[in-house]
Design an enzyme around this catalytic site. Structure first.
Site, PDB file in Angstrom:
ATOM      1  CG  ASP A   8       0.302  -4.490  -3.256  1.00  0.00           C
ATOM      2  OD1 ASP A   8       0.498  -5.809  -3.357  1.00  0.00           O
ATOM      3  OD2 ASP A   8       1.062  -3.792  -3.870  1.00  0.00           O
ATOM      4  CD  GLU A  39       4.572   0.444  -3.393  1.00  0.00           C
ATOM      5  OE1 GLU A  39       6.057   0.222  -2.733  1.00  0.00           O
ATOM      6  OE2 GLU A  39       4.990   1.102  -4.757  1.00  0.00           O
ATOM      7  CG  ASN A  40       0.013   0.650  -2.942  1.00  0.00           C
ATOM      8  OD1 ASN A  40      -0.068  -0.580  -3.031  1.00  0.00           O
ATOM      9  ND2 ASN A  40       0.341   1.943  -3.821  1.00  0.00           N
ATOM     10  CG  ASN A  67       5.396   1.199  -8.057  1.00  0.00           C
ATOM     11  OD1 ASN A  67       4.938   0.602  -7.243  1.00  0.00           O
ATOM     12  ND2 ASN A  67       5.258   1.671  -8.434  1.00  0.00           N
ATOM     13  CG  HIS A  68       4.275   3.887  -4.956  1.00  0.00           C
ATOM     14  ND1 HIS A  68       4.381   4.800  -6.217  1.00  0.00           N
ATOM     15  CD2 HIS A  68       2.839   3.643  -5.201  1.00  0.00           C
ATOM     16  CE1 HIS A  68       3.533   4.513  -7.043  1.00  0.00           C
ATOM     17  NE2 HIS A  68       2.713   3.675  -6.545  1.00  0.00           N
ATOM     18  CG  HIS A 151       6.159  -4.631  -6.149  1.00  0.00           C
ATOM     19  ND1 HIS A 151       4.958  -4.599  -4.689  1.00  0.00           N
ATOM     20  CD2 HIS A 151       5.902  -3.083  -6.618  1.00  0.00           C
ATOM     21  CE1 HIS A 151       4.398  -3.287  -5.107  1.00  0.00           C
ATOM     22  NE2 HIS A 151       4.599  -2.840  -6.018  1.00  0.00           N
ATOM     23  CG  HIS A 176       2.876  -3.382  -9.386  1.00  0.00           C
ATOM     24  ND1 HIS A 176       3.064  -2.291  -8.772  1.00  0.00           N
ATOM     25  CD2 HIS A 176       2.610  -3.006 -10.702  1.00  0.00           C
ATOM     26  CE1 HIS A 176       2.798  -1.060  -9.838  1.00  0.00           C
ATOM     27  NE2 HIS A 176       2.723  -2.146 -10.828  1.00  0.00           N
ATOM     28  CG  HIS A 178      -3.740  -3.511  -5.846  1.00  0.00           C
ATOM     29  ND1 HIS A 178      -3.778  -1.880  -5.262  1.00  0.00           N
ATOM     30  CD2 HIS A 178      -2.155  -3.464  -5.779  1.00  0.00           C
ATOM     31  CE1 HIS A 178      -2.361  -1.071  -5.469  1.00  0.00           C
ATOM     32  NE2 HIS A 178      -1.605  -1.192  -5.344  1.00  0.00           N
TER      33      HIS A 178
END
Length: 259
Positions: A8, A39-40, A67-68, A151, A176, A178
């Site tokens: 991530d 994702e982030n 999820n984001h 994830h 997910h 981290h």
């Protein structure tokens, strides 16, 4: 074949590390293919089209999400058109984008990448076990090498999906949380697995967020606007080796400090 998976990418610090270090890291590791979880990447939550293009330009062959995925509205039309930036398979039916990408490695070998999200403690409309069989069969019809980015929050669910897919895919790589786990392994059927590959970003933090802000919310229960941290940046992920048939022969976690 050797595959590099970067976990991530978090905020501006994580993006800088990828943009400035990924190509040389691929050369050092002799990686013929690279997957990056984005994702982030956008301020710690979600991804934008501009940033997706930057990750691809930096050396990612496929970018996965989590999820984001819907945090940034502008990503929806981009996902609908993209063949190399994919989102989890078990979002709502009719959502834009793909959950499977197939791209060539440096030597021309096709590599299939599957994106899937966990059910436990995450808000998904469809459980992963309901969609994974059909998705893996689609991937195997197009490539012998198949890597799954799972994830998910719960370690039990990540281990379960890894065991369920053992012998059918090359690797199941958890993302997910981290926090890189120490359970990288080759399973009996030849599928590599790790519960979580970690985070590419600022580790002088609480999973990427400025520590003081995360602690304040935990102590008080009051709403706090999070900001990505900047210090202690490193690239984390795994290096994966496999044979011509797609059977994993090695998986090793990596941590690369970034000045």
């Amino acid at each position: 074949m050797r595959i590099l998976f970067l976990a991530d990418v978090f905020g501006a610090a994580g993006r800088r590390a990828v943009e400035q270090r990924l190509r040389s890291l691929r050369e050092e590791l002799d990686a013929g293919f690279c997957i990056v979880n984005g994702e982030n990447a956008a301020d710690g939550r979600g991804l934008t089209p501009k940033l997706a293009d930057k990750l691809l330009a930096a050396g990612a062959d496929v970018v996965t999400l989590g999820n984001h995925v819907w945090v940034r509205d502008e990503l929806c039309p981009y996902l609908a058109a993209s063949e190399r930036v994919i989102r989890p398979a078990n979002v709502a039916a009719g959502s834009p984008g793909r959950a499977l990408a197939v791209a060539p490695a440096v030597d021309g070998t096709p590599v299939a990448v599957v994106n899937l999200m966990g059910w436990l403690f995450l808000d998904v409309p469809v459980g992963p076990f309901e969609v994974v069989d059909a998705l893996v069969e689609q991937a195997r019809a197009r490539a012998r090498v198949v890597v799954v980015d799972f994830h998910a929050e719960a370690t039990s669910e990540k281990v379960a999906i890894s065991r369920y897919l053992d012998g059918r895919v090359t690797a199941v790589i958890g993302t997910h949380t981290h926090v890189q786990t120490s359970d990288a392994r080759i399973q009996p059927g030849g599928t590599a697995a790790i519960t979580d590959a970690g985070m590419t970003g600022p580790h002088d933090s609480v999973i990427g967020v400025e520590a003081e802000l995360a602690i304040r919310r935990m102590r008080t229960g009051m709403p706090v606007r999070f900001r990505p941290a900047e210090g202690g940046v490193r690239l984390e992920g795994v290096v994966l080796d496999c044979d011509d048939g797609g059977r994993a022969t090695r998986i090793e976690p990596i941590r690369v400090e970034f000045p």
